[in-house]
Write a protein that holds these residues in place. Structure first.
Motif, PDB file in Angstrom:
ATOM      1  N   THR A  56      60.419  27.809  39.471  1.00  0.00           N
ATOM      2  CA  THR A  56      61.764  27.889  38.919  1.00  0.00           C
ATOM      3  C   THR A  56      62.263  29.336  38.944  1.00  0.00           C
ATOM      4  N   ALA A 110      62.078  22.258  42.519  1.00  0.00           N
ATOM      5  CA  ALA A 110      62.774  22.707  41.313  1.00  0.00           C
ATOM      6  C   ALA A 110      64.271  22.832  41.570  1.00  0.00           C
ATOM      7  N   GLY A 165      67.161  25.995  37.582  1.00  0.00           N
ATOM      8  CA  GLY A 165      66.098  25.976  36.594  1.00  0.00           C
ATOM      9  C   GLY A 165      66.236  24.952  35.493  1.00  0.00           C
ATOM     10  N   LEU A 171      62.948  19.534  37.228  1.00  0.00           N
ATOM     11  CA  LEU A 171      62.078  19.351  38.382  1.00  0.00           C
ATOM     12  C   LEU A 171      62.268  17.944  38.916  1.00  0.00           C
TER      13      LEU A 171
END
Length: 340
Positions: free
Chosen positions: A158, A213, A217, A220
């Motif tokens: 991330t 990812a 951020g 996932l």
């Protein structure tokens, strides 16, 4: 030439690729092709497949690939012995970057280069090791503790530098944070357990495979290659949900790559298929928009999309390798696909 007994002992778990295909074939709905035709997607008649570069060696059986977005350098890992190769921009042949057995590594499955130029290399039998891409110096290593069966498969990172790794036997996702990385190593502990979320399948022995990812951020995405399903892990709340797939499924799904514009590219290994999906803003839905099936992909295992092209690993696992003995392999290469 056959694989030596020593090499075969290092390859038992990858045979699960073949097991995945045969297992799903006997479970009813999974007997279909990885994606079915629908009005919401098209084939890719104008996609072009060529060879980006070759890999030295007769029994490489590559599996993982990663591109350094800063330099354009591409790294490829060998499942056969853990060698990591490096292909410099403009070169037609890769070179050995990390020799077989470096730091005790037996395999090289998932690879990823983070924003600071650190190369993450998973070893399915142990864990993950992190290297400096300039010098090849080992920076850290994290292993799965205990003797319980495990298979550390793929890795995603991330924007904050946290790494997440799938375990295909335990159906968990491990996490390595920046502060943990700074310590130089430790053990891998599950951050997310997807066991209860998986579709029950008789004699299931393999589950999570590729992971990617969200570039911002937030979440996932990870694929269950046996059931052909995609899961979303919310990194804020920890919630694990099944992504609604429109127009197809992810049977035999292996490597996956999510771009900043919401495009999700997927490798379906044993069917020599690549698919392209359009995800919505929060990653809860994905619609199939393009499919490419071609034997020249030679059992693709993963991909990376960089600088306007998609690079795909041609594993040839079925050519005397861990997924079959259908003759001897040819030169091992990385495919370049345009138009997917």
């Amino acid at each position: 030439m056959k694989l030596s007994q020593r090499t075969k002992k290092n390859l038992p778990a990858v045979a699960l690729l073949a097991l995945a295909a045969s297992t799903t074939a006997g479970t009813g709905p999974a007997a279909a092709a990885p994606v079915g035709p629908s009005a919401t997607h098209t084939a890719a008649p104008h996609a072009r497949i060529s060879t980006a570069f070759t890999l030295p060696g007769e029994r490489v059986y590559p599996e993982g690939i990663a591109a350094d977005p800063r330099t354009g350098t591409v790294y490829v890992g060998s499942y056969a012995d853990g060698t990591v190769y490096r292909a410099l921009p403009g070169r037609s042949r890769a070179e050995v970057f990390l020799p077989a057995g470096t730091d005790g590594r037996r395999t090289a499955n998932g690879l990823r280069v983070d924003d600071r130029g650190r190369l993450w290399v998973t070893d399915s039998t142990a864990g993950v090791t992190v290297y400096d891409t300039r010098s090849g110096t080992r920076l850290a290593r994290f292993d799965v503790p205990g003797s319980t069966p495990h298979f550390v498969n793929d890795v995603a990172i991330t924007p904050d530098g946290t790494a997440y790794l799938t375990d295909s036997i335990r159906a968990v996702v491990y996490r390595v944070t920046g502060p943990q990385l700074a310590t130089g190593g430790g053990v891998l502990h599950p951050a997310y357990d997807l066991t209860a979320k998986l579709t029950p399948i008789p004699d299931r022995r393999f589950s999570l495979n590729g992971i990617t990812a969200d570039p911002r951020g937030r979440h996932l995405l990870t694929v269950d290659m046996i059931a052909g399903e995609l899961f979303r892990i919310d990194l804020h709340s920890g919630a694990i949900t099944r992504v609604a797939l429109e127009g197809g499924n992810l049977l035999n799904g292996d490597g996956i790559d999510l771009a900043a514009d919401g495009t999700l590219r997927v490798v379906h290994n044993t069917t020599n298929t690549l698919t392209r999906w359009r995800t919505n803003g929060d990653g809860t839905r994905a619609r199939l928009v393009r499919t490419l099936t071609d034997r020249s992909l030679q059992i693709p295992t993963t991909l990376t999309h960089t600088r306007g092209r998609t690079l795909v690993v041609r594993s040839q696992f079925d050519k005397g390798g861990p997924a079959g003995d259908n003759g001897d392999p040819t030169t091992f290469t990385i495919a370049e696909v345009r138009g997917l």
